[in-house]
Design an enzyme around this catalytic site. Sequence first.
Site, PDB file in Angstrom:
ATOM      1  N   LYS A  91       0.839  -1.206   0.000  1.00 23.85           N
ATOM      2  CA  LYS A  91       0.000   0.000   0.000  1.00 23.85           C
ATOM      3  C   LYS A  91       0.869   1.249   0.000  1.00 23.85           C
ATOM      4  O   LYS A  91       0.555   2.233  -0.685  1.00 23.85           O
ATOM      5  CB  LYS A  91      -0.926  -0.007   1.222  1.00 23.85           C
ATOM      6  CG  LYS A  91      -1.980  -1.090   1.190  1.00 23.85           C
ATOM      7  CD  LYS A  91      -2.976  -0.964   2.322  1.00 23.85           C
ATOM      8  CE  LYS A  91      -2.365  -1.275   3.675  1.00 23.85           C
ATOM      9  NZ  LYS A  91      -1.938  -2.677   3.838  1.00 23.85           N
ATOM     10  N   CYS A 175     -11.480   1.338  17.228  1.00 22.17           N
ATOM     11  CA  CYS A 175     -10.291   0.517  16.955  1.00 22.17           C
ATOM     12  C   CYS A 175      -9.277   0.463  18.085  1.00 22.17           C
ATOM     13  O   CYS A 175      -8.593  -0.556  18.220  1.00 22.17           O
ATOM     14  CB  CYS A 175      -9.612   0.952  15.659  1.00 22.17           C
ATOM     15  SG  CYS A 175      -8.876   2.587  15.690  1.00 22.17           S
ATOM     16  N   MET A 176      -9.096   1.529  18.888  1.00 21.94           N
ATOM     17  CA  MET A 176      -8.058   1.441  19.914  1.00 21.94           C
ATOM     18  C   MET A 176      -8.487   1.930  21.283  1.00 21.94           C
ATOM     19  O   MET A 176      -7.675   2.058  22.188  1.00 21.94           O
ATOM     20  CB  MET A 176      -6.771   2.166  19.477  1.00 21.94           C
ATOM     21  CG  MET A 176      -6.879   3.467  18.734  1.00 21.94           C
ATOM     22  SD  MET A 176      -7.832   4.877  19.314  1.00 21.94           S
ATOM     23  CE  MET A 176      -7.542   5.075  20.992  1.00 21.94           C
ATOM     24  N   MET A 350      -6.446  -5.122  16.723  1.00 19.62           N
ATOM     25  CA  MET A 350      -7.906  -5.152  16.854  1.00 19.62           C
ATOM     26  C   MET A 350      -8.429  -6.392  17.554  1.00 19.62           C
ATOM     27  O   MET A 350      -9.509  -6.365  18.156  1.00 19.62           O
ATOM     28  CB  MET A 350      -8.559  -5.025  15.479  1.00 19.62           C
ATOM     29  CG  MET A 350      -8.266  -3.722  14.763  1.00 19.62           C
ATOM     30  SD  MET A 350      -8.652  -2.268  15.736  1.00 19.62           S
ATOM     31  CE  MET A 350      -7.022  -1.763  16.266  1.00 19.62           C
ATOM     32  N   GLY A 387      -4.212   1.118  13.851  1.00 17.40           N
ATOM     33  CA  GLY A 387      -4.519   0.933  12.440  1.00 17.40           C
ATOM     34  C   GLY A 387      -4.551   2.212  11.642  1.00 17.40           C
ATOM     35  O   GLY A 387      -4.546   2.171  10.417  1.00 17.40           O
ATOM     36  N   GLN A 388      -4.575   3.378  12.303  1.00 24.51           N
ATOM     37  CA  GLN A 388      -4.681   4.651  11.599  1.00 24.51           C
ATOM     38  C   GLN A 388      -3.419   5.487  11.819  1.00 24.51           C
ATOM     39  O   GLN A 388      -2.758   5.359  12.853  1.00 24.51           O
ATOM     40  CB  GLN A 388      -5.909   5.417  12.084  1.00 24.51           C
ATOM     41  CG  GLN A 388      -7.197   4.672  11.814  1.00 24.51           C
ATOM     42  CD  GLN A 388      -8.412   5.489  12.208  1.00 24.51           C
ATOM     43  OE1 GLN A 388      -8.934   6.254  11.401  1.00 24.51           O
ATOM     44  NE2 GLN A 388      -8.850   5.339  13.434  1.00 24.51           N
TER      45      GLN A 388
END
Length: 808
Positions: A91, A175-176, A350, A387-388
């Site tokens: 990516k 998510c966190m 996650m 994840g971000q």
Amino acid sequence: MELDRRNFVKLAAMAAATAAANRTTTASAAVPNLAPDPTPDPALSGVSWDKAPCRFCGTGCHLQVGVKDGRVVAVAGDPEADVNRGLLCVKGYHVGLALYGQDRLTQPLLKQNGRQVPISWDRALDIIADRIQADPKGFAFYGSGQWTIAEGYAAQKFMKGGLANNHIDPNARLCMASAVTGFLAAYGVDEPAGCYDDLDACDVLINWGNNPAEMHPVLFSRVIDRRSRGEDIQIIDISTRRTRSTAHAQHYLEFKPQTDLAVANGILHQLIANDSWDKAFVEKHCAFKADSDPPALHGKSISFDEFKQGVAEYTPERVEEISGVPARDIRMLGELFGRRDIRITSLWCMGMNQHTRGTAINTLVHAAHLLSGHFGKPGDAPTSLTGQPSACGTAREVGTLSHLLPGGRLVEKAEHRKQAEEIWNLPEGRIHDKKGYHTLKMFEQWCKPAADGGDISTVWVQVTNPGQTLPNRHKLFDPGVADPDKFLIVSDVYPTATTRDADLVLPSAMWVEKNGMFGNSERRTQQWFKQVDPPGDSRDDVWQTIAVARRLHDRGFEGMKDKDGGFLFRVEKEGGGEVPIWDWKHFRDVNVDKYLFDEYRAFSRLKHKDLAPYDEYVKARGLRWPVVQQQDGSWRETRFRFAGFDDPYVAKGKDFDFYHSPTNDGRAQIWFRPYEPPPESPDAEYPLWLCTGRVLEHWHTGTMTMRVSPLRRAMPNAYVEMHRDDARALSIADGEIVRIESRRGTIELPVWIEGRGAPPRGSIFVPFFDESRLINDLTLDAHDPFSKQPDYKKCAARVSRIGESSNA
């Protein structure tokens, strides 16, 4: 043959590029909006290069971005960056193309008579100001860990300092949030104590329900690279399904969903039963906690004997009975944690966070490291990954969660509100003293009719896609159906499942089309400058927020003034006078990011998360906080918090100091938390476990990566992984389109048997990147009681062939 790091990453990229040819799948009907493939240019003459962090995950890989004729034409891994050392994942190598999908949003759009029609920015700003003035308490702001630090800080100040309204939350809640509550419960302060350097020093790497080979491949490659040099690194994969990470592990421990708590308690039991816990470390630096009645984040203090009694039940045999993990493997884990001659790093993401007992499992993994003394030395660390790109830097540190203020301050504490009001130069009492709605409650109140108590009338969404990511979508994302007076504003770069239902769409600048700063998973703050122009009339999210604030200010809205009557976001020229940063023609007359960041820095010192001045980040490939100034004027980052050899806030002569201890005595908390069954389990009607997650090629909802042609060709649509025996029992063939149902919704997907992942019998897996197949119609909105984070990893489902009765 052992893989070195570069070959590992290269093979991951090749696998993505050839995946479509190696599996049976059904592509989406049309692919109209892909960015064109890049044209190779070996000479790259006339290209200018500058640094930027990657736009995608929380690893924080640094890039060199090549620009020519006003377009990004090349991307390379930055060899000077400590995070990725010149490497990128598949990516990352394609991130430049994410700017150039053919359907970029380029002008504001207003829904009229069921159609979204172009309008001017002036009209769009007036509409937002009208909505706020009509119901300032019913206005909510929803952002994400994709907000830059300046964007999140401006939204935070706008809401809590301007509107006196705490209804602001990020999708990081999804998510966190459980990682946050886990750190707070154990140490009294958020974010990992260790850093990525632990991956270079550990002897054992334990993956707790995560798949770093695909989700954080550059980090995982650091461990693979060490093996290629002859180092003996033991990898243990604790999971509910086999993944590409499993292929590199010496041990795969498959547990039944939700029973990771029993596994962690089994480790604690073994440390005590074997008398191998680190008595010196624990007696000097730790205390014990358990759940209180009524439940509270910081629970109640207990004695060691009470802790010992709590974990006594979790013998290896009892853990095997609960979890399915063989007793011998629980003993193996206990023996490893009991050794002093090795270093152990735990990683999670996650799998542990999206969990109705997410806070509990987070604290139990911290407990295993603390009780065993595997903490605070290079290679000894419990570390959550995000994840971000700025879930840490923006959501957690800037504090865009509904109960927080910047710098770890709490809206419900009078002293903390006063600190924020002083920094923001607000009149005393401006900041509201009750926390706002967390994400699930925010959207529930927005979907509920006002007549039934739904008190959120307008939601402004920036840099996220809740129409695709919210769980149990039929309950939490139902625009205009229940109450046509509800209003949705969305700032984004592409059409999404959320913009489709928006009343007002605002086109945003993206990544290197604007200045920015992110904060990654190892506390590293990273800066970049704008390198290309955004398309059409797209504008920075931070400008959008400030422009609305000014529109309200000019209408006499008192909250957009400070206590001296000045504009809430006033920026002074060097020679005096105000810069009209709300006017797009003058927005770039100054570096607004620098102004906002240097104001925000004052908050960072309130909880030992010190940040350096903005200009220091311009010179660096990121700095890990706390960053403190040395006697010679230089700025020093911190790799290992709470450790006397590295953390400047540990008093001289101490080896460790948990200086934000919840018990105010410098001690970390070792928790006992019992296993509890999940809120929903398979039964005769819905006999399968459903788990959701990501894939290597796509990032989150695919808004960007599905517009990058090599990535979309490699993984064109979602699928359902099934065990061969489950498929055979239902007479289902590989590649066949099937119906998947839960108690909340239905979806149709192609089956992938023995593909990239391998779920056990009785379990299925579906990725959530495909907006044409919304798996979150099926997921459960049950959530952790402390973090309010929903459980996307387990609910009951069934699979049937198309044309057959699902009850057959």
